[in-house]
Design a protein around this motif. Structure first.
Motif, PDB file in Angstrom:
ATOM      1  N   ASP A 121       0.834  -1.205   0.000  1.00 40.45           N
ATOM      2  CA  ASP A 121       0.000   0.000   0.000  1.00 40.45           C
ATOM      3  C   ASP A 121       0.868   1.254   0.000  1.00 40.45           C
ATOM      4  O   ASP A 121       0.604   2.212  -0.743  1.00 40.45           O
ATOM      5  N   ARG A 122       1.913   1.276   0.824  1.00 42.80           N
ATOM      6  CA  ARG A 122       2.816   2.428   0.870  1.00 42.80           C
ATOM      7  C   ARG A 122       3.593   2.568  -0.446  1.00 42.80           C
ATOM      8  O   ARG A 122       3.874   3.683  -0.894  1.00 42.80           O
ATOM      9  N   TYR A 123       3.944   1.424  -1.050  1.00 41.54           N
ATOM     10  CA  TYR A 123       4.632   1.459  -2.348  1.00 41.54           C
ATOM     11  C   TYR A 123       3.774   2.144  -3.408  1.00 41.54           C
ATOM     12  O   TYR A 123       4.251   3.030  -4.141  1.00 41.54           O
ATOM     13  N   VAL A 124       2.513   1.752  -3.491  1.00 39.38           N
ATOM     14  CA  VAL A 124       1.613   2.347  -4.485  1.00 39.38           C
ATOM     15  C   VAL A 124       1.403   3.834  -4.190  1.00 39.38           C
ATOM     16  O   VAL A 124       1.412   4.672  -5.097  1.00 39.38           O
ATOM     17  N   ALA A 125       1.239   4.184  -2.899  1.00 39.23           N
ATOM     18  CA  ALA A 125       0.977   5.576  -2.520  1.00 39.23           C
ATOM     19  C   ALA A 125       2.139   6.497  -2.886  1.00 39.23           C
ATOM     20  O   ALA A 125       1.926   7.641  -3.295  1.00 39.23           O
ATOM     21  N   ILE A 126       3.387   6.008  -2.754  1.00 39.88           N
ATOM     22  CA  ILE A 126       4.556   6.852  -2.993  1.00 39.88           C
ATOM     23  C   ILE A 126       5.081   6.732  -4.418  1.00 39.88           C
ATOM     24  O   ILE A 126       5.464   7.722  -5.043  1.00 39.88           O
ATOM     25  N   CYS A 127       5.070   5.522  -4.967  1.00 41.53           N
ATOM     26  CA  CYS A 127       5.661   5.304  -6.294  1.00 41.53           C
ATOM     27  C   CYS A 127       4.664   5.458  -7.437  1.00 41.53           C
ATOM     28  O   CYS A 127       5.064   5.674  -8.583  1.00 41.53           O
ATOM     29  N   ASN A 128       3.385   5.322  -7.142  1.00 40.64           N
ATOM     30  CA  ASN A 128       2.375   5.429  -8.193  1.00 40.64           C
ATOM     31  C   ASN A 128       1.153   6.185  -7.677  1.00 40.64           C
ATOM     32  O   ASN A 128       0.031   5.676  -7.721  1.00 40.64           O
ATOM     33  N   SER A 223      14.063   4.321  -3.676  1.00 41.30           N
ATOM     34  CA  SER A 223      14.517   4.815  -4.964  1.00 41.30           C
ATOM     35  C   SER A 223      13.704   6.021  -5.415  1.00 41.30           C
ATOM     36  O   SER A 223      14.257   6.999  -5.930  1.00 41.30           O
ATOM     37  N   THR A 224      12.388   5.959  -5.182  1.00 37.89           N
ATOM     38  CA  THR A 224      11.506   7.066  -5.554  1.00 37.89           C
ATOM     39  C   THR A 224      11.771   8.298  -4.687  1.00 37.89           C
ATOM     40  O   THR A 224      11.823   9.426  -5.185  1.00 37.89           O
ATOM     41  N   ILE A 225      11.954   8.080  -3.391  1.00 37.69           N
ATOM     42  CA  ILE A 225      12.207   9.191  -2.470  1.00 37.69           C
ATOM     43  C   ILE A 225      13.502   9.915  -2.827  1.00 37.69           C
ATOM     44  O   ILE A 225      13.586  11.144  -2.779  1.00 37.69           O
ATOM     45  N   LEU A 226      14.540   9.156  -3.188  1.00 35.29           N
ATOM     46  CA  LEU A 226      15.830   9.761  -3.529  1.00 35.29           C
ATOM     47  C   LEU A 226      15.752  10.628  -4.781  1.00 35.29           C
ATOM     48  O   LEU A 226      16.593  11.514  -4.992  1.00 35.29           O
ATOM     49  N   LYS A 227      14.755  10.356  -5.615  1.00 38.99           N
ATOM     50  CA  LYS A 227      14.597  11.144  -6.836  1.00 38.99           C
ATOM     51  C   LYS A 227      13.847  12.452  -6.603  1.00 38.99           C
ATOM     52  O   LYS A 227      13.799  13.303  -7.489  1.00 38.99           O
ATOM     53  N   ILE A 228      13.257  12.589  -5.410  1.00 47.53           N
ATOM     54  CA  ILE A 228      12.540  13.824  -5.087  1.00 47.53           C
ATOM     55  C   ILE A 228      13.557  14.932  -4.827  1.00 47.53           C
ATOM     56  O   ILE A 228      14.508  14.753  -4.062  1.00 47.53           O
ATOM     57  N   SER A 230      13.140  18.190  -3.520  1.00 47.15           N
ATOM     58  CA  SER A 230      13.040  18.989  -2.302  1.00 47.15           C
ATOM     59  C   SER A 230      13.215  18.144  -1.048  1.00 47.15           C
ATOM     60  O   SER A 230      12.771  16.993  -0.986  1.00 47.15           O
ATOM     61  N   THR A 231      13.875  18.739  -0.054  1.00 51.07           N
ATOM     62  CA  THR A 231      14.053  18.061   1.239  1.00 51.07           C
ATOM     63  C   THR A 231      12.715  17.848   1.929  1.00 51.07           C
ATOM     64  O   THR A 231      12.473  16.804   2.534  1.00 51.07           O
ATOM     65  N   THR A 232      11.837  18.853   1.817  1.00 47.63           N
ATOM     66  CA  THR A 232      10.508  18.750   2.424  1.00 47.63           C
ATOM     67  C   THR A 232       9.722  17.604   1.817  1.00 47.63           C
ATOM     68  O   THR A 232       9.052  16.846   2.529  1.00 47.63           O
ATOM     69  N   GLY A 233       9.828  17.459   0.503  1.00 48.79           N
ATOM     70  CA  GLY A 233       9.135  16.367  -0.181  1.00 48.79           C
ATOM     71  C   GLY A 233       9.642  15.010   0.251  1.00 48.79           C
ATOM     72  O   GLY A 233       8.868  14.069   0.450  1.00 48.79           O
ATOM     73  N   LYS A 234      10.967  14.913   0.420  1.00 44.87           N
ATOM     74  CA  LYS A 234      11.562  13.653   0.880  1.00 44.87           C
ATOM     75  C   LYS A 234      11.092  13.306   2.291  1.00 44.87           C
ATOM     76  O   LYS A 234      10.752  12.161   2.591  1.00 44.87           O
ATOM     77  N   GLN A 235      11.087  14.322   3.171  1.00 41.38           N
ATOM     78  CA  GLN A 235      10.663  14.093   4.551  1.00 41.38           C
ATOM     79  C   GLN A 235       9.201  13.685   4.619  1.00 41.38           C
ATOM     80  O   GLN A 235       8.831  12.792   5.394  1.00 41.38           O
ATOM     81  N   LYS A 236       8.362  14.321   3.822  1.00 41.99           N
ATOM     82  CA  LYS A 236       6.944  13.998   3.811  1.00 41.99           C
ATOM     83  C   LYS A 236       6.698  12.583   3.313  1.00 41.99           C
ATOM     84  O   LYS A 236       5.894  11.831   3.878  1.00 41.99           O
ATOM     85  N   ALA A 237       7.428  12.198   2.250  1.00 39.83           N
ATOM     86  CA  ALA A 237       7.283  10.842   1.705  1.00 39.83           C
ATOM     87  C   ALA A 237       7.753   9.794   2.705  1.00 39.83           C
ATOM     88  O   ALA A 237       7.103   8.759   2.901  1.00 39.83           O
ATOM     89  N   PHE A 238       8.887  10.081   3.346  1.00 39.41           N
ATOM     90  CA  PHE A 238       9.424   9.118   4.308  1.00 39.41           C
ATOM     91  C   PHE A 238       8.524   8.992   5.535  1.00 39.41           C
ATOM     92  O   PHE A 238       8.371   7.900   6.091  1.00 39.41           O
ATOM     93  N   SER A 239       7.915  10.098   5.964  1.00 46.63           N
ATOM     94  CA  SER A 239       7.078  10.073   7.162  1.00 46.63           C
ATOM     95  C   SER A 239       5.848   9.194   6.988  1.00 46.63           C
ATOM     96  O   SER A 239       5.306   8.676   7.967  1.00 46.63           O
ATOM     97  N   THR A 240       5.413   9.006   5.736  1.00 47.10           N
ATOM     98  CA  THR A 240       4.220   8.189   5.493  1.00 47.10           C
ATOM     99  C   THR A 240       4.464   6.698   5.727  1.00 47.10           C
ATOM    100  O   THR A 240       3.517   5.939   5.882  1.00 47.10           O
ATOM    101  N   CYS A 241       5.756   6.300   5.719  1.00 46.46           N
ATOM    102  CA  CYS A 241       6.040   4.876   5.920  1.00 46.46           C
ATOM    103  C   CYS A 241       6.959   4.613   7.114  1.00 46.46           C
ATOM    104  O   CYS A 241       7.326   3.464   7.384  1.00 46.46           O
ATOM    105  N   ALA A 242       7.348   5.674   7.845  1.00 46.43           N
ATOM    106  CA  ALA A 242       8.274   5.505   8.968  1.00 46.43           C
ATOM    107  C   ALA A 242       7.693   4.608  10.059  1.00 46.43           C
ATOM    108  O   ALA A 242       8.393   3.753  10.617  1.00 46.43           O
ATOM    109  N   SER A 243       6.423   4.798  10.381  1.00 45.64           N
ATOM    110  CA  SER A 243       5.789   3.988  11.430  1.00 45.64           C
ATOM    111  C   SER A 243       5.757   2.519  11.045  1.00 45.64           C
ATOM    112  O   SER A 243       6.030   1.630  11.867  1.00 45.64           O
TER     113      SER A 243
END
Length: 314
Positions: A121-128, A223-228, A230-243
């Protein structure tokens, strides 16, 4: 060799965690508090998700069932452990012991596959993200959930079939605080080689399949996060799957440590510490991991409380 006939002796004796009365009392208080927090935390999580329409999304659909599994997982183990700590009755019936093993394996295996579904689910939300609503439809989410429970039931049924072939000689004392396959296999007088291979095959297959799914999902996510840019965008993407990453690390770490090794070479003390952690402590932690690290859950709690206060004012 005289085989212990369970038609004459209909119970096992659980050794427990300690012989010290003072330590038993301290542990009983700690475990009772943990269990109460587990019940309140997981039921609270399910209610918040149920009551707040903004949380009616695939991620929280899976999280509702994760809370249910954690609550069920803990309930299989903790009440009987508390009884053993607080009373002189250390016995568990033959049927009760094997029932405990069945549901223990069922909920643990189902949780493995559910965590895999959450990773996808997190893969689809972030990568697609543009196709997220289409891919993670309610029908598809229900199918993933059903498959998780079915595969969990297959695992637990296979373990029960294997365990049902064991003979027990002389001793009916289990060197653990709950019924689990490894200590019962260790006390059996049967040739357990084929049984151990079969059980470890199912346990290993469950862990391997779910871990591969989770690993592939998170490699793609990283891989998708590293392509973002902005730092803010990376942090937001990572926060969605950190838990989810934290929950997976804790859950799988203790499971792998405890079960994917020979029961003859294991350390009883270390095994019991790991068993207490994943069977009693982890079910309490997940609601906190997902609520304290998740702004959406915090906001949902605030909305539900305010809605409740407005209803009372009327």
């Amino acid at each position: 060799m005289n085989t212990w006939n369970y038609t004459k002796k209909t119970d096992f004796i659980l050794v427990g965690l300690t012989d010290s009365k003072k330590t038993q009392l301290v542990l009983s208080v700690i475990f009772l508090l943990i269990y109460l927090v587990t019940v309140l935390g997981n039921i609270g999580m399910m209610l918040i998700i149920r009551l707040d329409v903004q949380l009616h999304t695939p991620m929280y659909f899976f999280l509702t069932h994760l809370s249910f599994l954690d609550l069920s997982f803990s309930t299989v183990i903790t009440p009987k452990t508390l009884e053993n700590l607080l009373t002189s009755n250390k016995s568990i019936s033959f049927i009760g012991c094997f029932t405990q093993i069945y549901f223990f394996v069922l909920f643990a295996a189902t949780e493995c596959f559910l965590l895999s579904s959450m990773a996808y689910d997190r893969y689809v939300a972030i990568c697609n993200p543009l196709h997220y609503s289409f891919v993670m439809s309610s029908r598809f989410c229900s199918a993933l959930l059903t498959v998780s429970y079915v595969l969990g039931a297959v695992d637990s049924t296979a373990v029960m079939i294997c365990m049902g072939t064991l003979d027990f000689c002389k001793s009916n004392v289990i060197n653990d605080f709950f019924c689990d396959a490894p200590p019962l296999i260790a006390m059996s007088c049967s040739n357990t080689h084929d049984i151990e291979i079969t059980i470890y095959f199912f346990a290993g297959s469950t862990l391997l399949l779910s871990l591969i799914t989770i690993s592939v999902s998170y490699v793609s996510i990283l891989s998708t996060i590293l392509k973002i840019n902005s730092t803010t965008g990376k942090q937001k993407a990572f926060s969605t799957c950190a838990s989810h990453i934290l929950a997976v690390t804790i859950f799988y770490g203790t499971l792998i440590f405890t079960h994917l090794k020979s029961n003859k070479s294991s350390s009883l003390g270390m095994d019991q510490v790991a068993s207490v952690f994943y069977s009693i402590v982890i079910p309490m932690l997940n609601p906190f991991i997902y609520s304290l690290r998740n702004k959406e859950v915090k906001c949902a709690v605030s909305r539900v409380i305010k809605k409740r206060e407005r209803a009372l004012d009327k």
